[in-house]
Design an enzyme around this catalytic site. Sequence first.
Site, PDB file in Angstrom:
ATOM      1  N   VAL A  80       0.527  -1.156   0.028  1.00  0.00           N
ATOM      2  CA  VAL A  80      -0.102   0.128   0.126  1.00  0.00           C
ATOM      3  C   VAL A  80       0.778   1.265   0.055  1.00  0.00           C
ATOM      4  CG1 VAL A  80      -0.241   0.115   2.488  1.00  0.00           C
ATOM      5  CG2 VAL A  80      -1.948   1.078   1.210  1.00  0.00           C
ATOM      6  N   ALA A 165       8.298   6.160  -4.030  1.00  0.00           N
ATOM      7  CA  ALA A 165       7.681   4.996  -4.042  1.00  0.00           C
ATOM      8  C   ALA A 165       7.650   4.304  -5.373  1.00  0.00           C
ATOM      9  CB  ALA A 165       6.495   4.738  -3.348  1.00  0.00           C
ATOM     10  N   GLY A 167       6.114   1.114  -7.991  1.00  0.00           N
ATOM     11  CA  GLY A 167       5.210   0.042  -8.092  1.00  0.00           C
ATOM     12  C   GLY A 167       4.977   0.033  -9.570  1.00  0.00           C
ATOM     13  N   CYS A 196       4.296   0.845   1.968  1.00  0.00           N
ATOM     14  CA  CYS A 196       4.844  -0.102   1.146  1.00  0.00           C
ATOM     15  C   CYS A 196       5.081  -1.446   2.052  1.00  0.00           C
ATOM     16  CB  CYS A 196       6.223   0.492   0.917  1.00  0.00           C
ATOM     17  SG  CYS A 196       6.209   1.752  -0.282  1.00  0.00           S
TER      18      CYS A 196
END
Length: 232
Positions: A80, A165, A167, A196
């Site tokens: 997340v 971050a 992803g 995360c």
Amino acid sequence: MGDLNAIAVPLAPERLGRVDYAPTWAAMRRITLERGPDTPDRIWLCEHPPVYTQGVAGRADHVLSPGDIPVVQTDRGGQVTFHGPGQVVGYPLIDLRRAGYYVKEYVYRIEEAVIRSLAHFGVTGHRVAGAPGIYVRLDDPFSHAALAGPMPASDPFRGLGKIAALGIKVSRHCTYHGVSLNVAMDLEPFSRINPCGYAGLKTVDLSTIGVQTTWDEAAGVLGRKLSAHLAP
């Protein structure tokens, strides 16, 4: 591998402005599904209204107290994270087979683009083994000293805060989702999750470590670095 000369022209990042997360994700998926051998690569730069996004392996217990911020289950890797105003989000839509490198190198190139973007502002970014993203020293983000020795297993982020971050999703050798760089945000929503997947991991932005810049300037720097480092 394809004709590399066909994509030798540098990517020109496209600025989408502030856009809702769900339709942007849907557009990335649609473009990726419909891509052909000659579809040009793209880099989108945007920011989102407040939203938590959960990766495919994300655990519900890492979302502690979302309140009125929506939680969206996505198809990217990772756990997340939070997106909100004051954060530059970069979405590279790259044909890796045509570009000539694999997923592991793609991740490395994105992280390198963030590290070079931070260096533009005098900040030293660090990688942490096994934890994709970029981190800075909380006590001295401008120090050029390398991280000394391995981080202890009990606290792999000792003295570090996360500023970017990562992803990604790769489908049919083509990428979507991407990277987010925290510029000048309301960081409180990060305290409502285990960022995360790591409990207690501190999240920072350029503003809180003493760098005053605008979203537009940071987006311009990150866009140029992504374009350079993701080139074939």
